[in-house]
Design a protein around this motif. Structure first.
Motif, PDB file in Angstrom:
ATOM      1  N   LEU A  17     -36.567   5.959   1.231  1.00 20.64           N
ATOM      2  CA  LEU A  17     -36.440   7.260   1.873  1.00 20.64           C
ATOM      3  C   LEU A  17     -36.120   8.354   0.856  1.00 20.64           C
ATOM      4  O   LEU A  17     -35.334   8.144  -0.065  1.00 20.64           O
ATOM      5  CB  LEU A  17     -35.327   7.235   2.934  1.00 20.64           C
ATOM      6  N   LYS A  18     -36.736   9.501   1.049  1.00 26.45           N
ATOM      7  CA  LYS A  18     -36.405  10.684   0.267  1.00 26.45           C
ATOM      8  C   LYS A  18     -35.538  11.606   1.111  1.00 26.45           C
ATOM      9  O   LYS A  18     -35.608  11.570   2.347  1.00 26.45           O
ATOM     10  CB  LYS A  18     -37.684  11.405  -0.172  1.00 26.45           C
ATOM     11  N   PRO A  19     -34.725  12.444   0.473  1.00 19.69           N
ATOM     12  CA  PRO A  19     -33.878  13.361   1.261  1.00 19.69           C
ATOM     13  C   PRO A  19     -34.674  14.173   2.274  1.00 19.69           C
ATOM     14  O   PRO A  19     -34.224  14.369   3.407  1.00 19.69           O
ATOM     15  CB  PRO A  19     -33.249  14.253   0.180  1.00 19.69           C
ATOM     16  N   ALA A  20     -35.866  14.624   1.886  1.00 21.04           N
ATOM     17  CA  ALA A  20     -36.687  15.428   2.799  1.00 21.04           C
ATOM     18  C   ALA A  20     -37.095  14.641   4.039  1.00 21.04           C
ATOM     19  O   ALA A  20     -37.341  15.230   5.097  1.00 21.04           O
ATOM     20  CB  ALA A  20     -37.925  15.942   2.081  1.00 21.04           C
ATOM     21  N   ASP A  21     -37.158  13.309   3.933  1.00 26.39           N
ATOM     22  CA  ASP A  21     -37.545  12.480   5.076  1.00 26.39           C
ATOM     23  C   ASP A  21     -36.515  12.519   6.192  1.00 26.39           C
ATOM     24  O   ASP A  21     -36.829  12.236   7.352  1.00 26.39           O
ATOM     25  CB  ASP A  21     -37.744  11.029   4.638  1.00 26.39           C
ATOM     26  N   VAL A  22     -35.273  12.843   5.839  1.00 22.30           N
ATOM     27  CA  VAL A  22     -34.188  12.813   6.822  1.00 22.30           C
ATOM     28  C   VAL A  22     -33.527  14.180   6.974  1.00 22.30           C
ATOM     29  O   VAL A  22     -32.422  14.296   7.503  1.00 22.30           O
ATOM     30  CB  VAL A  22     -33.125  11.751   6.443  1.00 22.30           C
ATOM     31  N   GLY A  23     -34.196  15.219   6.477  1.00 25.82           N
ATOM     32  CA  GLY A  23     -33.687  16.564   6.653  1.00 25.82           C
ATOM     33  C   GLY A  23     -32.574  16.966   5.724  1.00 25.82           C
ATOM     34  O   GLY A  23     -31.822  17.906   6.005  1.00 25.82           O
ATOM     35  N   LEU A  24     -32.443  16.273   4.587  1.00 25.01           N
ATOM     36  CA  LEU A  24     -31.405  16.606   3.610  1.00 25.01           C
ATOM     37  C   LEU A  24     -32.012  17.337   2.418  1.00 25.01           C
ATOM     38  O   LEU A  24     -33.167  17.099   2.066  1.00 25.01           O
ATOM     39  CB  LEU A  24     -30.704  15.336   3.115  1.00 25.01           C
ATOM     40  N   PRO A  25     -31.243  18.225   1.755  1.00 28.81           N
ATOM     41  CA  PRO A  25     -31.756  18.890   0.555  1.00 28.81           C
ATOM     42  C   PRO A  25     -31.886  17.908  -0.604  1.00 28.81           C
ATOM     43  O   PRO A  25     -31.168  16.904  -0.673  1.00 28.81           O
ATOM     44  CB  PRO A  25     -30.684  19.955   0.266  1.00 28.81           C
ATOM     45  N   GLY A  27     -31.120  18.406  -3.745  1.00 30.58           N
ATOM     46  CA  GLY A  27     -29.898  18.433  -4.542  1.00 30.58           C
ATOM     47  C   GLY A  27     -30.155  18.205  -6.019  1.00 30.58           C
ATOM     48  O   GLY A  27     -31.259  18.414  -6.530  1.00 30.58           O
ATOM     49  N   ALA A  28     -29.113  17.762  -6.711  1.00 32.11           N
ATOM     50  CA  ALA A  28     -29.197  17.547  -8.154  1.00 32.11           C
ATOM     51  C   ALA A  28     -30.134  16.383  -8.475  1.00 32.11           C
ATOM     52  O   ALA A  28     -30.482  15.587  -7.607  1.00 32.11           O
ATOM     53  CB  ALA A  28     -27.812  17.269  -8.716  1.00 32.11           C
ATOM     54  N   ARG A  29     -30.526  16.322  -9.729  1.00 31.40           N
ATOM     55  CA  ARG A  29     -31.435  15.259 -10.180  1.00 31.40           C
ATOM     56  C   ARG A  29     -30.840  13.888  -9.883  1.00 31.40           C
ATOM     57  O   ARG A  29     -29.662  13.636 -10.114  1.00 31.40           O
ATOM     58  CB  ARG A  29     -31.688  15.401 -11.679  1.00 31.40           C
ATOM     59  N   ARG A  30     -31.665  12.984  -9.382  1.00 31.26           N
ATOM     60  CA  ARG A  30     -31.210  11.663  -8.970  1.00 31.26           C
ATOM     61  C   ARG A  30     -31.555  10.621 -10.023  1.00 31.26           C
ATOM     62  O   ARG A  30     -32.662  10.605 -10.552  1.00 31.26           O
ATOM     63  CB  ARG A  30     -31.835  11.288  -7.621  1.00 31.26           C
ATOM     64  N   ARG A  31     -30.584   9.748 -10.256  1.00 30.35           N
ATOM     65  CA  ARG A  31     -30.797   8.695 -11.260  1.00 30.35           C
ATOM     66  C   ARG A  31     -31.625   7.544 -10.707  1.00 30.35           C
ATOM     67  O   ARG A  31     -32.227   6.783 -11.464  1.00 30.35           O
ATOM     68  CB  ARG A  31     -29.439   8.158 -11.733  1.00 30.35           C
ATOM     69  N   ALA A  32     -31.663   7.411  -9.392  1.00 27.64           N
ATOM     70  CA  ALA A  32     -32.426   6.322  -8.766  1.00 27.64           C
ATOM     71  C   ALA A  32     -33.188   6.880  -7.575  1.00 27.64           C
ATOM     72  O   ALA A  32     -32.773   7.874  -6.972  1.00 27.64           O
ATOM     73  CB  ALA A  32     -31.479   5.208  -8.317  1.00 27.64           C
ATOM     74  N   PRO A  33     -34.320   6.267  -7.237  1.00 30.62           N
ATOM     75  CA  PRO A  33     -35.101   6.753  -6.094  1.00 30.62           C
ATOM     76  C   PRO A  33     -34.368   6.495  -4.782  1.00 30.62           C
ATOM     77  O   PRO A  33     -33.489   5.636  -4.696  1.00 30.62           O
ATOM     78  CB  PRO A  33     -36.393   5.937  -6.177  1.00 30.62           C
ATOM     79  N   GLY A  34     -34.742   7.226  -3.788  1.00 28.29           N
ATOM     80  CA  GLY A  34     -34.186   6.985  -2.464  1.00 28.29           C
ATOM     81  C   GLY A  34     -32.930   7.773  -2.179  1.00 28.29           C
ATOM     82  O   GLY A  34     -32.485   8.606  -2.970  1.00 28.29           O
ATOM     83  N   LEU A  35     -32.341   7.474  -1.036  1.00 26.39           N
ATOM     84  CA  LEU A  35     -31.101   8.128  -0.628  1.00 26.39           C
ATOM     85  C   LEU A  35     -29.907   7.494  -1.317  1.00 26.39           C
ATOM     86  O   LEU A  35     -29.939   6.327  -1.719  1.00 26.39           O
ATOM     87  CB  LEU A  35     -30.917   8.008   0.888  1.00 26.39           C
TER      88      LEU A  35
END
Length: 282
Positions: A17-25, A27-35
């Motif tokens: 899941l990506k943040p956009a998939d669940v209505g979340l921004p 945000g900052a760069r993510r070290r790992a994929p997903g939520l």
């Protein structure tokens, strides 16, 4: 309970899941994929520690209520939801239980609605999911359990507290509309269904409901124009549009106001005020 399979399943679904998939921004760069774990915990209304222990095979057996929250948070399909329950050591939910699963397609639409109150309800008026604007307008429904989750039940069982949001002159129309809509669910599911159970219960607790039920009015509302009286911003005139799932089992209600109108400004103010505490609600 298969703790290892449950943990791996949760990790895999979270990673997809990506943040956009669940209505979340984003945000900052993510070290790992997903939520992130804390994001899933937030969506499921549980502590980060509790969710982390589930992913690390250290948690206790989650309750069916917790599993329903996780299924919504992770946007699981019905098959994935059933697998989640089995791995957690529970039987799959009864297909007639509206509390068990929220249609992912409706959740995806709900996730993208931020400036208008929107909520997903069952055919029995049970609030299954709400966005922050709906929380601010109607109050947070997440803590309600049993029949208290149903707007229809609360409307007739607790009229002294549950009708304050509607102008007094419009309450009889709302009562008739709720009963007519329940007639639709009752006709589709039968007397031995949860709809039948709700009808029997309301006939015992409300003379008004019993009188209206005898009218045999049947109607499902697809759109409506209503005035809601909020304790902070006053009366708001809103248009209500309804989007049903294919099986008609759940509906997404969206309340909007014309751009530039007084109601639109009141919704903007409501967004700033945020969620209100309705201490009068049971």
């Amino acid at each position: 309970m298969d703790a290892a399979a449950l943990a791996e399943f949760l990790r895999r679904r979270r990673a997809e899941l990506k943040p956009a998939d669940v209505g979340l921004p984003q945000g900052a760069r993510r070290r790992a994929p997903g939520l992130r774990r804390e994001e899933v915990a937030q969506l499921a209304a549980m502590s980060v520690d509790y969710y982390t222990r589930l992913e690390q095979q250290r948690g206790p057996q989650p309750s069916e209520q917790m599993l329903a929250s996780l299924a919504r948070a992770l946007r699981l399909s019905r098959d994935e939801r059933d697998y989640l329950y089995r791995m957690a050591g529970h039987g799959i939910p009864d297909q007639g239980s509206t509390a068990s699963h929220v249609a992912p397609a409706l959740l995806r639409v709900l996730d993208r609605l931020d400036d208008s109150p929107a909520l997903i309800i069952s055919t029995l008026g049970e609030s299954l999911a709400q966005n922050r604007m709906a929380d601010a307008l109607f109050g947070d429904a997440s803590a309600r359990t049993g029949w208290e989750r149903s707007d229809v039940y609360r409307w007739f069982a607790h009229p002294e507290t549950q009708r304050e949001l509607y102008p007094e002159h419009d309450r009889p129309r709302q009562s008739r509309a709720m009963v007519a809509s329940l007639r639709v669910a009752y006709g589709a599911a039968g007397a031995s269904s949860r709809a039948g159970e709700l009808v029997d219960l309301l006939q015992e607790v409300s003379d008004e409901f019993a009188r209206l039920w005898e009218r045999h009015e049947v109607a499902k509302r697809f759109e409506d124009h209503k005035v809601l009286v909020h304790p902070e911003v006053g009366a708001i005139e809103l248009d209500c549009q309804v989007l049903f799932t294919e099986d008609q089992g759940q509906a997404l209600l969206i309340l909007t106001a014309p751009p530039g109108s007084e109601a639109s400004e009141k919704l903007r103010l409501l967004s700033v005020l945020g969620t209100q505490e309705f201490t009068s609600q049971p």
